[in-house]
Design an enzyme around this catalytic site. Structure first.
Site, PDB file in Angstrom:
ATOM      1  N   ASP A 101      -3.173  47.880 -94.329  1.00 60.85           N
ATOM      2  CA  ASP A 101      -3.423  47.509 -92.933  1.00 60.85           C
ATOM      3  C   ASP A 101      -4.314  46.258 -92.929  1.00 60.85           C
ATOM      4  O   ASP A 101      -5.447  46.306 -93.415  1.00 60.85           O
ATOM      5  CB  ASP A 101      -4.140  48.667 -92.218  1.00 60.85           C
ATOM      6  N   ASP A 119      -2.824  44.280 -87.871  1.00 62.38           N
ATOM      7  CA  ASP A 119      -3.508  44.812 -86.698  1.00 62.38           C
ATOM      8  C   ASP A 119      -3.723  43.719 -85.644  1.00 62.38           C
ATOM      9  O   ASP A 119      -4.242  42.642 -85.960  1.00 62.38           O
ATOM     10  CB  ASP A 119      -4.871  45.340 -87.178  1.00 62.38           C
ATOM     11  N   GLU A 145       1.457  44.362 -85.420  1.00 58.91           N
ATOM     12  CA  GLU A 145       1.164  45.203 -84.258  1.00 58.91           C
ATOM     13  C   GLU A 145       0.962  44.263 -83.088  1.00 58.91           C
ATOM     14  O   GLU A 145      -0.005  43.490 -83.056  1.00 58.91           O
ATOM     15  CB  GLU A 145      -0.083  46.054 -84.469  1.00 58.91           C
ATOM     16  N   HIS A 160      -1.574  56.374 -85.267  1.00 57.21           N
ATOM     17  CA  HIS A 160      -2.927  56.912 -85.129  1.00 57.21           C
ATOM     18  C   HIS A 160      -3.545  56.615 -83.772  1.00 57.21           C
ATOM     19  O   HIS A 160      -4.668  57.044 -83.479  1.00 57.21           O
ATOM     20  CB  HIS A 160      -3.793  56.336 -86.243  1.00 57.21           C
ATOM     21  N   ASP A 161      -2.813  55.807 -82.970  1.00 56.97           N
ATOM     22  CA  ASP A 161      -3.333  55.457 -81.637  1.00 56.97           C
ATOM     23  C   ASP A 161      -2.621  56.189 -80.502  1.00 56.97           C
ATOM     24  O   ASP A 161      -2.981  55.997 -79.335  1.00 56.97           O
ATOM     25  CB  ASP A 161      -3.133  53.947 -81.370  1.00 56.97           C
TER      26      ASP A 161
HETATM   27  O1  TEU Z   1      -4.871  48.780 -81.941  1.00 59.16           O
HETATM   28  C1  TEU Z   1      -4.701  47.637 -81.108  1.00 59.16           C
HETATM   29  C2  TEU Z   1      -4.173  48.045 -79.821  1.00 59.16           C
HETATM   30  O2  TEU Z   1      -3.210  47.547 -79.302  1.00 59.16           O
HETATM   31  C3  TEU Z   1      -4.990  49.069 -79.159  1.00 59.16           C
HETATM   32  O3  TEU Z   1      -5.448  48.479 -77.966  1.00 59.16           O
HETATM   33  C4  TEU Z   1      -4.172  50.269 -78.848  1.00 59.16           C
HETATM   34  O4  TEU Z   1      -3.226  49.932 -77.847  1.00 59.16           O
HETATM   35  C5  TEU Z   1      -5.140  51.302 -78.351  1.00 59.16           C
HETATM   36  O5  TEU Z   1      -5.860  51.712 -79.480  1.00 59.16           O
HETATM   37  C6  TEU Z   1      -4.394  52.445 -77.722  1.00 59.16           C
HETATM   38  O6  TEU Z   1      -5.336  53.191 -77.012  1.00 59.16           O
HETATM   39  C7  TEU Z   1      -5.305  48.401 -83.231  1.00 59.16           C
HETATM   40  C8  TEU Z   1      -5.490  49.649 -84.076  1.00 59.16           C
HETATM   41  O7  TEU Z   1      -4.227  50.312 -84.217  1.00 59.16           O
HETATM   42  C9  TEU Z   1      -6.493  50.532 -83.385  1.00 59.16           C
HETATM   43  O8  TEU Z   1      -6.647  51.778 -84.073  1.00 59.16           O
HETATM   44  C10 TEU Z   1      -7.814  49.803 -83.361  1.00 59.16           C
HETATM   45  O9  TEU Z   1      -8.747  50.569 -82.628  1.00 59.16           O
HETATM   46  C11 TEU Z   1      -7.670  48.404 -82.713  1.00 59.16           C
HETATM   47  O10 TEU Z   1      -6.530  47.693 -83.142  1.00 59.16           O
HETATM   48  C12 TEU Z   1      -8.851  47.541 -83.092  1.00 59.16           C
HETATM   49  O11 TEU Z   1      -8.738  47.220 -84.463  1.00 59.16           O
END
Ligand code: TEU
Length: 555
Positions: free
Chosen positions: A99, A200, A250, A324-325
């Site tokens: 990542d 990311d 992403e 994970h989000d």
């Molecule tokens: O997520 C980026 C992102 O688009 C986030 O705003 C996502 O939509 C949000 O977490 C959903 O509630 C990436 C990573 O996947 C995330 O885990 C991190 O917290 C974030 O970037 C900052 O690095």
């Protein structure tokens, strides 16, 4: 047929290391734990594993706040543990991608310590500093994690930009020194033999002046600003193009049009991107994920159809329901109200995604039909996004009641995806001999890998068959796409065609029987049944049972 590439034919499995397998009793997963579970992943049939960040980090955002890109977080183990994991994965024919979190660092990164130390420090311009406006922040840009995206730093009295937490200052990609430092770090990991990167927030690394102006007023969001493509073409030329690797960006701002640039066959940027439209479509305009609307299949189909047809032959889709989000898909788009509905809808959702065009991503536990977890109070939560949103929406602005916010957290919190992997029915689901950093989902005794790996009717076995089909039948990977019932509110039926072969996927997203469709007319009667989530001898073409999913090969 599209030009053949290994990453187009690959199925990727995302591991959230913190919650995958703990071998030390620390309550946190570790690299040795992943190594010990490689045979499980090999048996499932995945080709690539994507590790969420494993680097040195204070853990404010669970590792997405990196303080040393070239050191392994000691919570997860040592560099020797990483080298062993990579060797053992490759020995099993499994590739490994890392990542890449380079939109921002941790505020504890030495680069930031130098940058903030004085206005004329050589690294001042590695981050984004601005004067305030009338005693407040430079402009009204907001953080994704609530509040202003600007934080006043007392050392120099200027504000720095942080699109996420205050502990995640944004790097200044306009500075070639920053870009070259990132490229050097990428080469370090590629030289160790990794097979690519998930990138990311890569659509936000280029900030237009309109996002950074000291105006005290509204500011343009940097997410998706077109200048990013110049940086990605440079990254491709200087780093990515020199190795046979897989890259996925992403890009929460991506549209089909911008994805044709990010992931176009001719664009020489990335292989594919994660779009978010199908994740955002049921969210409230003002309160986002904290107030979601009732599930609407036509809305979901319209988005997925657009991406399937919009990229076909021009770019490559990633396919995901979970990461994970996101909340667990069987709770989000399926039904976890009872065991039968949970198993049926988890399989149907897997079939619906894996028969589409693109590279599928399985998030740890999705192959078991793991569900959202009870989040009854803030004490059950761990996610900084939740705590910041609760403070702003409930306590400061009083825009949502406690009950409304807790309902939104239950449905949508990222913590739903971050509970420990459920390996078996023993203490802590076999995840840890210690106290897990986040409580195990209480349903682990009935939903776990040990119960499912040997069960031919389990969600796990169904996912294993889906992955196997993708390797055997080219139309699944390279076929075109047509929605056969775009207006139906209950059923998603689509066709894939390639070189005279066609595949038909039919998915009843509803918990009701559907008996008013002519499945024969869709081709179901003439086809060879490839996979179904009900017993094959009970299928007929006059009805679809609740959450029924089928795929046929029509020669
Ligand atoms: O997520 C980026 C992102 O688009 C986030 O705003 C996502 O939509 C949000 O977490 C959903 O509630 C990436 C990573 O996947 C995330 O885990 C991190 O917290 C974030 O970037 C900052 O690095």
């Amino acid at each position: 047929m599209d030009d053949r590439q290994w990453w187009k034919e690959a199925v990727v499995y995302q591991i959230y290391p913190q919650s995958f397998q703990d071998t030390t009793g620390s309550g946190t997963g570790d690299l040795q734990g992943i190594t010990e579970r490689l045979d499980y992943l090999k048996n499932l049939g995945v080709d690539v594993i994507w590790l969420s960040p494993i680097f040195e980090s204070p853990g404010v955002d669970n590792g997405y706040d990196i303080s040393d890109y070239r050191a392994i977080n000691p919570r997860y183990g040592s560099m020797a543990d990483f080298d062993r994991l990579l060797t053992e994965a490759h020995r099993r024919g499994i590739k490994l991608i890392l990542d890449l979190v380079v939109n921002h660092t941790s505020d504890r990164h030495p680069w930031f310590a130098e940058s903030r130390s004085s206005r004329d420090n050589p690294k001042r311009d590695w981050y984004i500093w601005r004067d305030g406006f009338n005693g407040g922040p430079p402009n009204e840009l907001r953080s994704v994690f609530s509040g202003s995206a600007w934080r006043k730093d007392e050392i120099t009295g200027q504000y720095y930009l942080h699109l996420f937490t205050i502990e995640q200052p944004d790097l200044n990609w306009a500075n070639p020194e920053v870009r070259n430092a990132v490229y050097d770090m990428m080469r370090y990991w590629l030289d160790k033999g990794i097979d690519g990167f998930r990138m990311d927030v890569i659509d936000a690394i280029c900030k237009p002046e309109s996002a950074l102006a000291v105006s005290g007023g509204a500011a343009e969001s940097p997410f998706g600003y077109a200048g990013v493509h110049e940086y990605l073409r440079e990254m491709n030329e200087k780093v990515l193009s020199r190795c046979d690797i897989m890259t996925v960006g992403e890009t929460s701002s991506a549209t089909v049009e911008s994805a044709l640039l990010f992931a176009g066959r001719e664009s020489r940027e990335l292989n594919m991107v994660f779009q978010f439209e199908h994740m955002f479509f049921d969210q409230d305009r003002q309160f986002g994920k904290w107030l979601t609307k009732k599930f609407d299949l036509p809305g979901l189909k319209k988005i997925l159809d657009k991406w399937q047809t919009g990229l076909y032959g021009k770019a490559w889709n990633s396919l995901y329901w979970n990461n994970h989000d996101q909340p667990r898909v069987v709770s989000h788009f399926g039904c976890d109200a009872d065991e039968q509905s949970r198993v049926l809808s988890a399989k149907m959702l897997g079939l619906c995604l894996h028969m589409m065009q693109g590279s599928p991503y399985i998030y740890q536990g999705e192959e078991l039909g793991m569900t959202n977890t009870p989040l009854k109070s803030l004490e059950d939560c761990r996610d900084v996004e939740v705590f910041n949103a609760y403070r702003e929406l409930v306590e400061e602005k009083k825009l949502l009641s406690h009950e409304q916010m807790m309902a939104g957290i239950q449905k949508s919190s990222r913590d739903n995806a971050r509970t420990p992997m459920q390996w078996d029915g023993t203490k802590n689901a076999g995840f840890s001999a210690g106290t897990p950093w986040i409580p195990v989902n209480p349903n682990y005794r009935t939903i776990n890998a040990a119960l499912q790996v040997q069960d031919p009717d389990s969600v796990w076995s169904f996912y294993r068959r889906l992955i196997k089909l993708r390797k055997e039948i080219p139309v699944i990977v390279y076929g075109d796409f047509e929605d056969m019932l775009p207006d139906d509110r209950r059923v998603y039926a689509y066709r894939r065609r390639l070189e005279g072969k066609s595949l038909l996927a039919i998915c009843n997203f509803s918990g009701e029987e559907v008996s008013d469709l002519d499945l024969d007319a869709l081709g179901a009667g003439k086809g060879e049944l490839l996979i179904a989530n009900y017993d094959a001898e009970t299928l007929d073409t006059t009805r679809l049972r609740p959450y029924e999913g089928r795929a046929y090969l029509v020669r």
